[in-house]
Design an enzyme around this catalytic site. Structure first.
Site, PDB file in Angstrom:
ATOM      1  N   LYS A   1       0.653  -0.950  -0.056  1.00 55.99           N
ATOM      2  CA  LYS A   1       0.045  -0.032  -0.143  1.00 55.99           C
ATOM      3  C   LYS A   1       0.804   1.011   0.343  1.00 55.99           C
ATOM      4  O   LYS A   1       0.825   2.535  -0.844  1.00 55.99           O
ATOM      5  CB  LYS A   1      -0.996  -0.026   1.291  1.00 55.99           C
ATOM      6  CG  LYS A   1      -1.850   1.232   1.614  1.00 55.99           C
ATOM      7  CD  LYS A   1      -3.098   0.898   1.969  1.00 55.99           C
ATOM      8  CE  LYS A   1      -2.170   0.766   4.002  1.00 55.99           C
ATOM      9  NZ  LYS A   1      -2.785   2.042   4.277  1.00 55.99           N
ATOM     10  N   SER A   2       1.943   0.769   0.939  1.00 52.46           N
ATOM     11  CA  SER A   2       2.874   2.581   0.927  1.00 52.46           C
ATOM     12  C   SER A   2       3.376   2.789  -0.287  1.00 52.46           C
ATOM     13  O   SER A   2       3.304   3.582  -0.866  1.00 52.46           O
ATOM     14  CB  SER A   2       3.524   2.439   2.062  1.00 52.46           C
ATOM     15  OG  SER A   2       2.940   2.120   3.331  1.00 52.46           O
TER      16      SER A   2
ATOM     17  N   GLY B   1      -5.121   7.922   5.150  1.00 55.71           N
ATOM     18  CA  GLY B   1      -4.201   8.804   6.222  1.00 55.71           C
ATOM     19  C   GLY B   1      -3.087   8.813   4.970  1.00 55.71           C
ATOM     20  O   GLY B   1      -2.367  10.233   5.360  1.00 55.71           O
TER      21      GLY B   1
ATOM     22  N   ARG C   1      -8.698  12.168  12.318  1.00 58.30           N
ATOM     23  CA  ARG C   1      -7.414  11.463  12.597  1.00 58.30           C
ATOM     24  C   ARG C   1      -6.311  12.717  12.627  1.00 58.30           C
ATOM     25  O   ARG C   1      -6.744  13.462  11.977  1.00 58.30           O
ATOM     26  CB  ARG C   1      -6.579  10.582  11.708  1.00 58.30           C
ATOM     27  CG  ARG C   1      -7.367   9.404  11.456  1.00 58.30           C
ATOM     28  CD  ARG C   1      -7.104   8.163  10.560  1.00 58.30           C
ATOM     29  NE  ARG C   1      -5.782   8.531  10.373  1.00 58.30           N
ATOM     30  CZ  ARG C   1      -4.744   6.578  10.077  1.00 58.30           C
ATOM     31  NH1 ARG C   1      -5.347   6.792   9.089  1.00 58.30           N
ATOM     32  NH2 ARG C   1      -3.654   7.013  10.363  1.00 58.30           N
TER      33      ARG C   1
ATOM     34  N   GLN D   1       4.364   8.700   7.906  1.00 53.51           N
ATOM     35  CA  GLN D   1       4.064  10.165   6.636  1.00 53.51           C
ATOM     36  C   GLN D   1       4.050  11.539   7.009  1.00 53.51           C
ATOM     37  O   GLN D   1       4.222  12.369   6.001  1.00 53.51           O
ATOM     38  CB  GLN D   1       2.349   9.586   6.998  1.00 53.51           C
ATOM     39  CG  GLN D   1       1.467   8.412   6.795  1.00 53.51           C
ATOM     40  CD  GLN D   1       0.178   8.091   7.631  1.00 53.51           C
ATOM     41  OE1 GLN D   1      -0.357   9.316   7.766  1.00 53.51           O
ATOM     42  NE2 GLN D   1      -0.626   7.250   6.831  1.00 53.51           N
TER      43      GLN D   1
ATOM     44  N   ASP E   1       0.903  -0.839  11.154  1.00 50.99           N
ATOM     45  CA  ASP E   1       0.356  -1.513  10.958  1.00 50.99           C
ATOM     46  C   ASP E   1      -0.254  -3.531  11.778  1.00 50.99           C
ATOM     47  O   ASP E   1      -0.951  -3.262  12.025  1.00 50.99           O
ATOM     48  CB  ASP E   1      -0.077  -1.436  10.102  1.00 50.99           C
ATOM     49  CG  ASP E   1       0.250   0.041   9.175  1.00 50.99           C
ATOM     50  OD1 ASP E   1      -0.460   0.885   9.946  1.00 50.99           O
ATOM     51  OD2 ASP E   1       0.494  -0.271   7.874  1.00 50.99           O
TER      52      ASP E   1
ATOM     53  N   LYS F   1      -5.030   5.347  14.293  1.00 46.03           N
ATOM     54  CA  LYS F   1      -4.758   4.795  13.609  1.00 46.03           C
ATOM     55  C   LYS F   1      -6.259   5.107  12.490  1.00 46.03           C
ATOM     56  O   LYS F   1      -7.099   5.471  13.566  1.00 46.03           O
ATOM     57  CB  LYS F   1      -3.972   3.358  13.502  1.00 46.03           C
ATOM     58  CG  LYS F   1      -2.484   3.845  13.344  1.00 46.03           C
ATOM     59  CD  LYS F   1      -2.479   3.636  12.452  1.00 46.03           C
ATOM     60  CE  LYS F   1      -1.102   3.783  12.841  1.00 46.03           C
ATOM     61  NZ  LYS F   1      -0.145   5.168  12.036  1.00 46.03           N
TER      62      LYS F   1
ATOM     63  N   ARG G   1      -6.810   1.678  17.474  1.00 46.04           N
ATOM     64  CA  ARG G   1      -6.843   0.482  18.284  1.00 46.04           C
ATOM     65  C   ARG G   1      -6.318  -0.285  18.718  1.00 46.04           C
ATOM     66  O   ARG G   1      -6.721  -1.572  19.196  1.00 46.04           O
ATOM     67  CB  ARG G   1      -5.413   0.247  16.900  1.00 46.04           C
ATOM     68  CG  ARG G   1      -5.822  -0.030  15.359  1.00 46.04           C
ATOM     69  CD  ARG G   1      -4.935  -0.282  14.546  1.00 46.04           C
ATOM     70  NE  ARG G   1      -5.841   0.320  13.146  1.00 46.04           N
ATOM     71  CZ  ARG G   1      -4.461  -0.279  11.648  1.00 46.04           C
ATOM     72  NH1 ARG G   1      -3.602   0.240  11.713  1.00 46.04           N
ATOM     73  NH2 ARG G   1      -5.509   0.141  11.128  1.00 46.04           N
TER      74      ARG G   1
ATOM     75  N   ARG H   1      -7.995  -3.389   8.966  1.00 47.29           N
ATOM     76  CA  ARG H   1      -7.028  -4.267   9.802  1.00 47.29           C
ATOM     77  C   ARG H   1      -7.691  -5.109  10.981  1.00 47.29           C
ATOM     78  O   ARG H   1      -7.104  -6.066  10.740  1.00 47.29           O
ATOM     79  CB  ARG H   1      -5.663  -3.748  10.033  1.00 47.29           C
ATOM     80  CG  ARG H   1      -5.004  -2.987   8.976  1.00 47.29           C
ATOM     81  CD  ARG H   1      -3.277  -3.081   9.981  1.00 47.29           C
ATOM     82  NE  ARG H   1      -2.550  -1.857   8.286  1.00 47.29           N
ATOM     83  CZ  ARG H   1      -2.193  -2.468   6.816  1.00 47.29           C
ATOM     84  NH1 ARG H   1      -2.260  -3.709   7.131  1.00 47.29           N
ATOM     85  NH2 ARG H   1      -1.820  -1.746   6.535  1.00 47.29           N
TER      86      ARG H   1
END
Ligand code: S3P
Length: 421
Positions: free
Chosen positions: A19-20, A91, A119, A162, A308, A335, A339, A381
């Site tokens: 994903k990143s 995000g 967020r 990020q 993650d 997140k 979480r 997740r």
């Protein structure tokens, strides 16, 4: 949805693209002079949101199955979008866009779904403001007035790739050098990709120095499988009897492999083969076999390398003999959902001995658990971690929203049940 149970997990899976790296390939590809072909792109909702935002800024992007072609328009080729950019649940899209858009000669607004609106964005808007950026609000919607930026010398206050990437991207547009000092190493996909594209960037230990760059050259990207998606099967293979799962072509960049180190510490039978490097990214095939796990302590510098994966590592801890302590993980609170709270709430429903702490959780594992009606909190997740947890519980479990898995792993349930056949 009822969570169907499997009794063994056997086979090979190619998990979807990282994903990143998928986000970065689209964003940086858009800023190059040429055409970037991205193979193995993650067609998840988050990365599709990135494509949508860049299309709204005039970038021609073709999507054919898992191959995405980005026709770059140069560092100064983005156009003012006629609408607010919508980043959905992502995000990464939101924060990295702030870095790119702060130095444009046009204005933009960004917003996302109800989770993204909660967020914290101050962690990017505040350091960007030190560079001269004009960004209104610390939560979405953000309003960005494009302006001239200048370099800064910045010590990271949170271990976040990020935030680091937003500053690097802004640094590409700033007068003078931008130096970023990390105290804990976070994922370095941006640094690797920008170096390959010829950006004016150097990495010296924990310091990154970036200077303004007029041209980036396009490089084709072959995106490896996402270790954060492979993580669900790594834990499944380890906790389920009579199991052996091979995850092919997975990215094993050392800034991402904390989960492998921790599972090995816990006694997991994991091996990696066919290790090779492509475009600076390390890749390999990971095989996991049924294992007897024991508890461990997870904290300190390793946290950014597995941030993650902590919900699924918590699942491993449930089936490990002894106590697992997860600490220094307060970032989990900001997140897609909190979480720490979400894991503790849902695991408690199964009779698991788990305690919430200020920066993590403590799990006393190795005891029998029962099924439950789970909530995902709209968090991909959580949905996938709870599905793995439910496999080893006595009785039936349900999940309120399995669809949210499509944020990072649209085929998760297909792949999962293939292993049980
Ligand atoms: C990401 C960085 C991490 C991670 C997220 C993706 C990235 O977030 O949790 O899923 O692509 O840079 P933080 O930078 O907030 O730690």
């Amino acid at each position: 949805m009822n969570i169907t149970k499997i009794t063994k997990a056997h086979g090979k899976i190619q998990v979807p693209g990282d994903k990143s790296i998928s986000h970065r390939a689209v964003m940086l590809g858009a800023l190059t002079e040429g055409t970037t072909e991205i193979k193995g792109f993650l067609n998840g909702a988050d990365c599709l949101a990135t494509i949508d935002c860049f299309r709204k800024m005039g970038i021609n992007i073709e999507v054919k199955a898992k191959t995405v072609t980005v026709h770059g328009n140069g560092m100064y080729g983005l156009k003012q979008p006629s609408q607010t950019l919508y980043t959905g649940n992502s995000g990464t899209t939101t924060r990295l866009l702030c870095g790119i858009l702060a130095g444009q000669n046009f204005n933009t607004s960004i917003t996302g779904d109800s989770s993204i609106q909660k967020r914290p964005m101050g962690r990017v808007t505040k350091p960007l403001a030190l560079m001269g950026a004009q960004i209104e609000n610390e939560y979405c919607p953000l309003h960005i007035t494009g302006t001239r930026l200048h370099g800064i010398d910045y010590h990271m206050t949170v271990a976040s790739a990020q935030v680091k990437t937003a500053l690097i991207l802004a640094g590409l547009y700033a007068d003078g050098a931008t130096t970023i000092h990390e105290t804990e190493k976070s994922r370095d996909h941006t640094e690797l990709m920008l170096s390959a594209m010829g950006a004016n960037l150097s990495v010296n230990g924990m310091d990154i120095i970036v200077k303004s760059t007029n041209t980036l050259s396009s490089v084709n990207a072959d995106i490896p499988g996402d270790i954060s998606s492979a993580a669900f099967f790594m834990v499944l293979g380890a906790i389920m009897p009579n199991s052996e799962i091979t995850l092919t072509n997975v990215g094993i960049n050392p800034t991402r492999t904390g989960i492998i180190d921790i599972l090995k510490n816990m006694g997991a039978n994991i091996s990696i083969e066919n290790i090779h490097t492509s475009a600076g990214e390390c890749i390999g095939d990971i095989t996991v076999r049924s294992s007897s796990l024991y508890g461990t302590t997870i904290g300190g510098n390793i946290i950014p390398t597995l941030i993650d994966e902590l919900p699924i590592i918590a699942v491993a801890a449930v089936f490990a003999n002894g106590t697992t302590v997860i600490k220094d993980a307060q970032e989990l609170k900001v997140k897609e959902t909190n979480r720490i709270r979400a894991v503790v709430n849902e695991f408690t429903k199964c009779g698991i001995d788990i305690t919430e702490t200020t920066d993590g959780m403590i799990i006393n594992g190795g005891k029998a658990i029962h099924g439950a009606d789970f909530k995902t909190y709209g968090d991909h997740r959580m949905a996938m971690s709870l599905t793995v947890l439910a496999q080893m519980a006595d009785g039936q479990s349900t999940i309120d929203d399995s669809n949210c898995a499509c944020v990072s792993y649209p085929d998760f349930f297909n792949d999962f049940y293939k292993l049980g056949k």
